[in-house]
Motif scaffolding. Structure first.
Motif: not given
Lengths: 236, 428
Positions: B27-52
């Motif tokens: 879970g600790l390892l997966a948190l940054p790799f799977i739990g977080l995702v970067t998305v493009e928001e109005g030209g800038a990058l934002a980090v979103r969570t993917r808890w499911s």
């Protein structure tokens, strides 16, 4: 039953058997004793055509089998328990026995199995086991049982006591006698263990350098001073 | 269950604790790799969570670890039992389960990868090798006759189809039995002179035989096209319906009202080799429990004993050579039909060596082992493509490792040909 007339055999230029005359009558236990390299095992395999007799004739129940190929000889009611047992190590006890039934093309398998199992109950308990994992005595029993699967009238045993414990040897010899007395099987027994072989044999032959040098009843050979000196006193 | 395991708190509690620990770490390892995702928001990058997604990963790790642990424990408790002499029936159950799941996977493969040409192609190649492995298994694994020229029979089958189809217009199905028969004839032809040979000597003669066939094909230009090979070999049709965009008669896709796709032919070829391989398997397993097959194995174990038991070693050897050769002939026909072009280059010694490696690696005589080994030998070089130059090095290292770890092959245990009632056969 079996008659050898002046049979000679060669391995290349080396003569292994010289003019051997030997008779096995129906119902007898005949033993062939001799030292290492006397030609005992060669005589057994020559009966099966490998090596083929270079001269002389081999008659089985009055018919000439000298020139028959090995697999045909086995179909004439003669079975060999080879020296060193030679069970099919990676195959199960059951498969080994089935292979023994080859000369009958699979006929009477069930009855013969029952017969072998009643003779050697240990084989029945171990029938799913690999033959290579049996003890030496059990492997010998399997080798004999496998030969019996072809319903032979003449059984050839090549050194059945080889490498076995004295107690096991006694069991094997008792079985050989039982096969002869109760099942009416004619037996030709090659042995280094001369004393025990002569004790159960009706008649015996002494083989020396490929020649028969002596023959007589089991008891007479046991008492023979020459035999005693050469094969008995030193051995056991 | 061993005594040591019983003395510990309880196997279930231990396994749960173990699985929880692994899940925590995962879970600790997966948190940054799977739990977080970067998305493009109005030209800038934002980090979103993917808890499911993260939760699902955790669940997968937890149950996966539990299952792995259970399997490992079962494996370890079974280990002492493996040393026992008797053929165990759990082994047979495991084998059957593995065989059934492999078969299901093979049949369902095009359903999942129907549009992936690479996967279907590789699987078809795998099918050819499995079939060749099963064929050679008869000669080497069962009868114990070391054959280093097996590819010769494969070549005979391939050239038979190539010539019959291009010169005389024979169809795939007409040529198949003819090629099998011709290859079997060559098997007997090779078998006769080597009847008295065993082991190393036999290997050398078979090696020579394989080379003779290849060299003849290479040099007899008027017959085999020499190094140019034979091209334009007709592809097999679906019961008379060709796999083409358009043809004189009806085509496959027209008949079934499908959109034309080049994948149809590939999937058909795949199912064709699966069918041929299954037929091979059925034939070999059937023969094995018949006196013929039992005699093959007896011959491998002890030739002298065979003779004393009235087994005709000549016919036994020749039948093993002929059966093995026939199966290679079938595989050769398929190979020619699939490639559309054949040349002597496809039938070199390296090919024989690969097939032999499949049999040895799989555990001589084991049908399932051949499948596993073929998978290793075909798929490994494919996977290794990423390593480019080091591909064959990795391949060789893997082979050495397998033989070092499992010297008798992947599945070394021999299946008995007669299964006995376990209740009656178990010794006290």
């Amino acid at each position: 039953m079996l008659e050898l007339q002046h049979v000679s055999a060669h391995y290349g230029p080396i003569q292994a058997l010289a003019e051997v005359d030997l008779v096995v009558r129906a119902g007898e236990i005949v033993t062939l004793i001799g030292a290492n390299g006397a030609g005992k095992s060669t005589l057994m395999t020559t009966l099966f055509g490998t090596p083929r007799a270079s001269s002389g004739r081999i008659l089985l129940e009055g018919e000439d089998i000298t020139a028959l190929p090995p697999h045909r000889i086995a179909r004439r009611g003669m079975a060999l328990v080879p020296e060193g047992r030679r069970v099919f190590a990676k195959m199960s006890v059951y498969e080994n026995l089935l292979l023994g039934a080859t000369p009958l093309d699979g006929a009477h398998v069930e009855e013969n199995l029952r017969r072998v199992f009643s003779l050697f109950p240990v084989l029945e308990t171990r029938r799913a086991q690999r033959a290579g994992t049996l003890s030496g005595g059990e492997q010998q029993m399997l080798a004999i049982g496998r030969a019996l699967m072809s319903e032979p009238r003449l059984l050839l045993l090549d050194e059945p006591s080889l490498g076995l414990a004295p107690l096991v040897i006694r069991t094997i010899f008792r079985t050989i006698v039982a096969l002869n007395r109760e099942h009416g099987l004619t037996i030709l027994l090659v042995e280094q263990n001369a004393r025990q072989a002569l004790k159960i044999a009706h008649r015996g032959y002494v083989l020396q350098n490929g020649r028969i040098v002596l023959e007589g009843s089991g008891a007479a050979l046991l008492a023979d001073p020459q035999v005693r000196a050469a094969y008995l006193d030193a051995a056991s | 269950m061993t005594a040591a395991a019983l003395a510990a708190p309880s196997p279930l509690a231990l396994r749960l604790r173990d699985a929880l620990a692994v899940t925590l770490l995962g879970g600790l390892l997966a948190l940054p790799f799977i739990g977080l995702v970067t998305v493009e928001e109005g030209g800038a990058l934002a980090v979103r969570t993917r808890w499911s997604a993260w939760a699902m990963t955790l669940a997968a790790i937890f149950f996966g670890r539990l299952a792995l642990r259970a399997a490992l424990d079962a494996w370890h408790t079974r280990r002492p039992a493996r040393k026992r002499a008797a053929f165990s029936s759990t082994d047979a159950v495991l084998r059957r389960a593995a065989g059934t799941s492999l078969l299901a996977a093979a049949l369902l493969l095009p359903v999942f990868f129907g549009d992936n040409r690479y996967v279907i192609d590789t699987a078809t190649t795998l099918g050819i090798y499995v079939m060749l492995g099963w064929g050679l298994n008869v000669v080497v694994g069962l009868a114990g006759l070391l054959d280093l020229g097996y590819v010769a029979f494969y070549a005979v089958g391939a050239y038979t189809y190539a010539l019959l189809s291009t010169q005389f217009g024979w169809s795939f199905w007409e040529a198949l039995p003819a090629a099998g028969a011709l290859a079997a004839l060559f098997g007997i032809l090779l078998g006769y002179p080597v009847l008295r040979l065993r082991g190393d000597y036999l290997a050398i003669v078979t090696l020579g035989f394989g080379e003779i066939i290849r060299v003849v094909l290479l040099n007899w230009t008027s017959f085999s096209g020499g190094p140019n090979g034979i091209g334009g070999i007709p592809r097999p049709s679906f019961f008379g319906l060709p796999f083409a965009r358009s043809a004189e008669g009806q085509t496959f896709h027209e008949f079934f009202g499908l959109e034309f796709s080049p994948m149809h032919r590939l999937i058909f070829l795949y199912y064709l080799i699966v069918t041929l391989a299954l037929l091979t398997h059925a034939l070999v397993s059937r023969l094995r429990v018949l006196p013929t097959g039992r005699a093959w194995e007896a011959l491998r174990e002890d030739e002298i004993a065979c003779k004393s038991l009235g087994i005709n070693t000549t016919t036994v050897k020749l039948s093993a050579f002929a059966t093995g050769a026939m199966l290679a002939g079938f595989a050769g026909v398929f190979f020619a039909a699939r490639q559309g072009f054949i040349s002597p280059e496809s039938f070199t010694f390296a090919e024989s060596a690969t097939i032999l490696a499949i049999v040895v690696l799989g555990g001589m005589g084991s049908q399932l082992g051949v499948v596993l080994a073929a998978a290793v030998l075909v798929v490994l070089p494919e996977v290794g493509r990423q390593f480019a130059d080091y591909r064959m090095l990795v391949f060789g290292a893997a082979m050495v490792t397998i033989m070092a770890v499992r010297p008798m092959g992947l599945l070394a245990r021999r299946e008995p040909t007669v299964r006995l009632n376990p209740a009656r056969s178990s010794a006290p």
